[in-house]
Design a protein around this motif. Structure first.
Motif, PDB file in Angstrom:
ATOM      1  N   ARG A   1       3.594  14.867  -8.768  1.00 27.40           N
ATOM      2  CA  ARG A   1       3.097  14.192  -7.571  1.00 27.40           C
ATOM      3  C   ARG A   1       3.159  12.675  -7.803  1.00 27.40           C
ATOM      4  O   ARG A   1       2.875  12.202  -8.905  1.00 27.40           O
ATOM      5  CB  ARG A   1       1.662  14.616  -7.288  1.00 27.40           C
ATOM      6  CG  ARG A   1       1.532  16.078  -6.885  1.00 27.40           C
ATOM      7  CD  ARG A   1       0.107  16.463  -6.659  1.00 27.40           C
ATOM      8  NE  ARG A   1      -0.653  16.393  -7.919  1.00 27.40           N
ATOM      9  CZ  ARG A   1      -1.957  16.628  -8.000  1.00 27.40           C
ATOM     10  NH1 ARG A   1      -2.627  16.984  -6.910  1.00 27.40           N
ATOM     11  NH2 ARG A   1      -2.595  16.547  -9.159  1.00 27.40           N
ATOM     12  N   THR A   2       3.500  11.993  -6.809  1.00 23.92           N
ATOM     13  CA  THR A   2       3.572  10.513  -6.907  1.00 23.92           C
ATOM     14  C   THR A   2       2.480   9.905  -6.050  1.00 23.92           C
ATOM     15  O   THR A   2       1.951  10.515  -5.126  1.00 23.92           O
ATOM     16  CB  THR A   2       4.940   9.984  -6.438  1.00 23.92           C
ATOM     17  OG1 THR A   2       5.116  10.346  -5.075  1.00 23.92           O
ATOM     18  CG2 THR A   2       6.053  10.580  -7.288  1.00 23.92           C
ATOM     19  N   MET A   3       2.196   8.623  -6.348  1.00 23.11           N
ATOM     20  CA  MET A   3       1.176   7.901  -5.589  1.00 23.11           C
ATOM     21  C   MET A   3       1.641   7.690  -4.158  1.00 23.11           C
ATOM     22  O   MET A   3       2.817   7.500  -3.880  1.00 23.11           O
ATOM     23  CB  MET A   3       0.915   6.521  -6.225  1.00 23.11           C
ATOM     24  CG  MET A   3       0.186   6.593  -7.554  1.00 23.11           C
ATOM     25  SD  MET A   3      -1.520   7.048  -7.336  1.00 23.11           S
ATOM     26  CE  MET A   3      -2.091   5.630  -6.455  1.00 23.11           C
ATOM     27  N   SER A   4       0.678   7.751  -3.244  1.00 22.88           N
ATOM     28  CA  SER A   4       0.995   7.436  -1.836  1.00 22.88           C
ATOM     29  C   SER A   4       1.399   5.977  -1.725  1.00 22.88           C
ATOM     30  O   SER A   4       0.862   5.108  -2.421  1.00 22.88           O
ATOM     31  CB  SER A   4      -0.242   7.694  -0.963  1.00 22.88           C
ATOM     32  OG  SER A   4      -0.019   7.232   0.323  1.00 22.88           O
ATOM     33  N   ARG A   5       2.391   5.754  -0.850  1.00 22.69           N
ATOM     34  CA  ARG A   5       2.737   4.346  -0.566  1.00 22.69           C
ATOM     35  C   ARG A   5       1.486   3.644  -0.051  1.00 22.69           C
ATOM     36  O   ARG A   5       0.763   4.160   0.778  1.00 22.69           O
ATOM     37  CB  ARG A   5       3.848   4.260   0.473  1.00 22.69           C
ATOM     38  CG  ARG A   5       4.150   2.818   0.874  1.00 22.69           C
ATOM     39  CD  ARG A   5       5.287   2.718   1.855  1.00 22.69           C
ATOM     40  NE  ARG A   5       6.550   3.071   1.202  1.00 22.69           N
ATOM     41  CZ  ARG A   5       7.730   2.958   1.799  1.00 22.69           C
ATOM     42  NH1 ARG A   5       7.797   2.547   3.060  1.00 22.69           N
ATOM     43  NH2 ARG A   5       8.831   3.296   1.166  1.00 22.69           N
ATOM     44  N   LEU A   6       1.281   2.452  -0.578  1.00 23.97           N
ATOM     45  CA  LEU A   6       0.081   1.720  -0.209  1.00 23.97           C
ATOM     46  C   LEU A   6       0.048   1.461   1.291  1.00 23.97           C
ATOM     47  O   LEU A   6       1.001   0.959   1.868  1.00 23.97           O
ATOM     48  CB  LEU A   6       0.025   0.392  -0.978  1.00 23.97           C
ATOM     49  CG  LEU A   6      -1.235  -0.453  -0.789  1.00 23.97           C
ATOM     50  CD1 LEU A   6      -2.449   0.285  -1.348  1.00 23.97           C
ATOM     51  CD2 LEU A   6      -1.071  -1.788  -1.481  1.00 23.97           C
ATOM     52  N   SER A   7      -1.028   1.881   1.939  1.00 15.37           N
ATOM     53  CA  SER A   7      -1.199   1.617   3.374  1.00 15.37           C
ATOM     54  C   SER A   7      -1.870   0.257   3.529  1.00 15.37           C
ATOM     55  O   SER A   7      -3.012   0.075   3.122  1.00 15.37           O
ATOM     56  CB  SER A   7      -2.065   2.708   4.003  1.00 15.37           C
ATOM     57  OG  SER A   7      -2.366   2.377   5.335  1.00 15.37           O
ATOM     58  N   MET A   8      -1.144  -0.718   4.074  1.00 17.37           N
ATOM     59  CA  MET A   8      -1.670  -2.087   4.144  1.00 17.37           C
ATOM     60  C   MET A   8      -2.015  -2.472   5.574  1.00 17.37           C
ATOM     61  O   MET A   8      -1.192  -2.376   6.469  1.00 17.37           O
ATOM     62  CB  MET A   8      -0.676  -3.103   3.581  1.00 17.37           C
ATOM     63  CG  MET A   8      -0.403  -2.933   2.100  1.00 17.37           C
ATOM     64  SD  MET A   8       0.515  -4.319   1.444  1.00 17.37           S
ATOM     65  CE  MET A   8      -0.679  -5.603   1.603  1.00 17.37           C
ATOM     66  N   THR A   9      -3.222  -2.849   5.765  1.00 22.38           N
ATOM     67  CA  THR A   9      -3.632  -3.519   7.010  1.00 22.38           C
ATOM     68  C   THR A   9      -4.034  -4.920   6.589  1.00 22.38           C
ATOM     69  O   THR A   9      -5.162  -5.182   6.169  1.00 22.38           O
ATOM     70  CB  THR A   9      -4.815  -2.792   7.666  1.00 22.38           C
ATOM     71  OG1 THR A   9      -4.450  -1.441   7.894  1.00 22.38           O
ATOM     72  CG2 THR A   9      -5.202  -3.464   8.970  1.00 22.38           C
TER      73      THR A   9
ATOM     74  N   PRO B   1      -5.501  14.805  -2.320  1.00 25.55           N
ATOM     75  CA  PRO B   1      -6.409  13.736  -2.781  1.00 25.55           C
ATOM     76  C   PRO B   1      -6.204  13.437  -4.249  1.00 25.55           C
ATOM     77  O   PRO B   1      -5.863  14.308  -5.047  1.00 25.55           O
ATOM     78  CB  PRO B   1      -7.799  14.306  -2.510  1.00 25.55           C
ATOM     79  CG  PRO B   1      -7.606  15.437  -1.545  1.00 25.55           C
ATOM     80  CD  PRO B   1      -6.255  15.997  -1.829  1.00 25.55           C
ATOM     81  N   ILE B   2      -6.441  12.181  -4.570  1.00 26.81           N
ATOM     82  CA  ILE B   2      -6.445  11.793  -5.988  1.00 26.81           C
ATOM     83  C   ILE B   2      -7.700  12.363  -6.630  1.00 26.81           C
ATOM     84  O   ILE B   2      -8.795  12.290  -6.072  1.00 26.81           O
ATOM     85  CB  ILE B   2      -6.393  10.261  -6.118  1.00 26.81           C
ATOM     86  CG1 ILE B   2      -5.061   9.732  -5.555  1.00 26.81           C
ATOM     87  CG2 ILE B   2      -6.578   9.809  -7.564  1.00 26.81           C
ATOM     88  CD1 ILE B   2      -4.953   8.230  -5.522  1.00 26.81           C
ATOM     89  N   GLU B   3      -7.555  12.977  -7.831  1.00 25.37           N
ATOM     90  CA  GLU B   3      -8.651  13.689  -8.469  1.00 25.37           C
ATOM     91  C   GLU B   3      -9.789  12.744  -8.836  1.00 25.37           C
ATOM     92  O   GLU B   3      -9.590  11.557  -9.103  1.00 25.37           O
ATOM     93  CB  GLU B   3      -8.163  14.383  -9.750  1.00 25.37           C
ATOM     94  CG  GLU B   3      -7.091  15.428  -9.540  1.00 25.37           C
ATOM     95  CD  GLU B   3      -5.692  14.829  -9.516  1.00 25.37           C
ATOM     96  OE1 GLU B   3      -4.723  15.588  -9.521  1.00 25.37           O
ATOM     97  OE2 GLU B   3      -5.562  13.557  -9.487  1.00 25.37           O
TER      98      GLU B   3
ATOM     99  N   GLY C   1     -12.414  11.046 -11.045  1.00 25.63           N
ATOM    100  CA  GLY C   1     -12.293  10.567 -12.414  1.00 25.63           C
ATOM    101  C   GLY C   1     -11.110   9.652 -12.609  1.00 25.63           C
ATOM    102  O   GLY C   1     -11.040   8.928 -13.598  1.00 25.63           O
ATOM    103  N   LYS C   2     -10.158   9.695 -11.651  1.00 23.88           N
ATOM    104  CA  LYS C   2      -9.032   8.763 -11.727  1.00 23.88           C
ATOM    105  C   LYS C   2      -9.350   7.523 -10.886  1.00 23.88           C
ATOM    106  O   LYS C   2      -9.941   7.622  -9.817  1.00 23.88           O
ATOM    107  CB  LYS C   2      -7.746   9.430 -11.242  1.00 23.88           C
ATOM    108  CG  LYS C   2      -7.236  10.514 -12.177  1.00 23.88           C
ATOM    109  CD  LYS C   2      -5.877  11.024 -11.725  1.00 23.88           C
ATOM    110  CE  LYS C   2      -5.323  12.080 -12.709  1.00 23.88           C
ATOM    111  NZ  LYS C   2      -3.973  12.549 -12.303  1.00 23.88           N
ATOM    112  N   THR C   3      -8.917   6.387 -11.382  1.00 27.99           N
ATOM    113  CA  THR C   3      -9.161   5.122 -10.667  1.00 27.99           C
ATOM    114  C   THR C   3      -7.844   4.505 -10.229  1.00 27.99           C
ATOM    115  O   THR C   3      -6.794   4.728 -10.844  1.00 27.99           O
ATOM    116  CB  THR C   3      -9.915   4.127 -11.555  1.00 27.99           C
ATOM    117  OG1 THR C   3      -9.150   3.876 -12.734  1.00 27.99           O
ATOM    118  CG2 THR C   3     -11.293   4.664 -11.938  1.00 27.99           C
ATOM    119  N   VAL C   4      -7.951   3.724  -9.133  1.00 24.87           N
ATOM    120  CA  VAL C   4      -6.765   3.068  -8.557  1.00 24.87           C
ATOM    121  C   VAL C   4      -6.954   1.553  -8.642  1.00 24.87           C
ATOM    122  O   VAL C   4      -8.021   1.027  -8.292  1.00 24.87           O
ATOM    123  CB  VAL C   4      -6.551   3.480  -7.095  1.00 24.87           C
ATOM    124  CG1 VAL C   4      -5.303   2.800  -6.538  1.00 24.87           C
ATOM    125  CG2 VAL C   4      -6.439   4.991  -6.982  1.00 24.87           C
TER     126      VAL C   4
END
Length: 436
Positions: free
Chosen positions: A3-11, A42-44, A46-49
């Motif tokens: 699984r890859t990270m979602s493209r950053l949604s920027m507003t 969803p990102i699990e 315990g994981k941080t972004v």
């Protein structure tokens, strides 16, 4: 499955948050938080972004310049000038998200922004200085001005609130200080207040005697022979004050004498004579030219406001009153002549008579004048146009002159233009030719 990270949604919003020093700006770029992978899971826990934000002048997002890296918040601040952004140019913002386990998202879509021109902050008033004379004579007045100096080094004229701290002077809204009379020199502090700042200046009210600068003479410009005229004098001082004075009076002619109180007595003259009246006081002199008038040869002024009336109303000069007259008789009238040609009153011992004329010449040539009445004592003449040679609808000009019993005549009055309106007598009734 990888699984890859979602493209950053920027507003992204670009906000001005503060201007801490001249020409500096702090802007904020923000975006929505990333909470899922590209497949939507969803990102699990315990994981941080964390996030990294960039800008570039390339709409294809090449040549990225880092604004902030490993950011734990969804916004960061920057200064366009510090970042090297060209004012008025277009830049593009993007960002990426990074998990603490190492997975990295792709860049967010480019967000275009036109870099605003830098606006310097308003200058702050630092001090006030006052300009004007350091002393003013008692009874005098002087004007003071104020200048503001700002923290950017500039200066400009200001309109402050003016005050002073003494009973020996007052200062108005425009900075005009008026000094009172003092028995000795007095110090006054003039203060200018503006924008929370004040400036002061010390001014001395000087106990100085005013200096006479001129003398003016007043009185009649002409006096009839054998008559008197009274003259007065006014002094002017260097502090702007004026006052009546008692000068030494003199005149330069054998046709008049002037007394201590300014009473001039005119002698008899055979023609008008010029006299110079002089007032001397405190080392200054004032003069006035006076004419001694040969009043025996004065002509009366011309009659004014010629008017004409028929049986019902005036057709000109309503200021001259005249009662209605018969339909076939017209009345011409004018104002009583009370003055000589030079404006002086006619001697009450003199008698004024009048002659009235009509003419068809607008220039009132002497040869064209036809008399309506001569040597009359009143100011009204009744006449029948037909009997006086006028024809119906003819344009004529009515005038008059005044004549003194001593023979002096006035000039002709300003004429009244009139179209003859007399209808003449009625024709015989029931006229017919009868053969005999």
């Amino acid at each position: 499955m990888i699984r890859t990270m979602s493209r950053l949604s920027m507003t992204i919003a670009i906000l001005l948050t503060s201007i801490p020093y001249a020409f500096a700006e702090t802007r904020t770029i923000s975006w929505a938080p990333v909470t899922s992978y590209t497949d939507g899971t969803p990102i699990e826990a315990g994981k941080t972004v964390s996030y990294s934000a960039y800008w570039t002048t390339d709409p294809g997002l090449g040549s990225l310049v880092t604004i902030g890296a490993s950011l734990t918040t969804t916004s960061t601040t920057f200064d366009p000038t510090v970042q090297g952004m060209t004012r008025g140019g277009t830049v593009y913002f993007t960002a990426k998200s990074v998990l603490n386990t190492g997975e990295v998202s792709s860049l967010s879509p480019a967000f275009a922004w036109i870099v605003p021109l830098a606006t310097p902050p308003p200058a702050v008033l630092g001090s006030i200085s006052i300009s004007g004379p350091s002393s003013v004579n008692e009874g005098g007045a002087v004007t003071y001005t104020a200048t503001g100096t700002y923290d950017d080094g500039t200066t400009s004229a200001i309109s402050p609130t003016w005050t002073e701290n003494s009973s020996y002077a007052t200062i108005g809204t425009g900075g005009l200080l008026t000094a009172s009379t003092v028995t000795s020199n007095q110090a006054v502090a003039v203060t200018a207040s503006y924008g929370g700042k004040t400036g002061t200046m010390s001014v001395t009210i000087v106990n100085a005697a005013a200096v006479l600068t001129g003398v003016a003479v007043s009185g009649p410009s002409s006096v009839n022979e054998g008559a008197t005229g009274t003259y007065t004098a006014t002094g002017t001082w260097d502090n702007g004050t004026t006052a009546a004075i008692s000068p030494t009076w003199t005149e330069n002619s054998s046709y008049a004498t002037i007394a201590t109180g300014g009473l001039l007595s005119a002698s008899a003259v055979t023609s008008n004579q010029a006299v110079t009246v002089t007032a001397g006081y405190g080392g200054k002199t004032g003069t006035m030219s006076v004419t001694i008038v040969d009043d025996q040869g004065l002509a009366p002024s011309a009659p004014k406001n010629i008017g004409i009336a028929g049986s019902t109303a005036f057709v000109s000069s309503p200021s001259v009153a005249a009662p209605p007259v018969a339909a076939e008789i017209w009345r011409v009238c004018w104002e009583t002549v009370l003055t000589n040609w030079n404006g002086t009153p006619i001697d009450p011992a003199r008698t004024v008579r009048y002659t009235a004329y009509w003419t068809d010449d607008p220039a009132l040539s002497a040869a064209s004048l036809r008399t309506l009445a001569s040597s009359i004592s009143g100011t009204v003449v009744d006449f029948d146009p037909t009997a006086n040679g006028m024809t119906k609808n003819q344009v004529v000009y009515l005038t008059a002159r005044a004549i003194l019993d001593t023979g002096e005549q006035s000039s002709l009055a300003t004429s009244l233009t009139w179209r003859v309106e007399n209808t003449g007598p009625n024709p015989p009734a029931k006229g017919k030719i009868v053969k005999k």
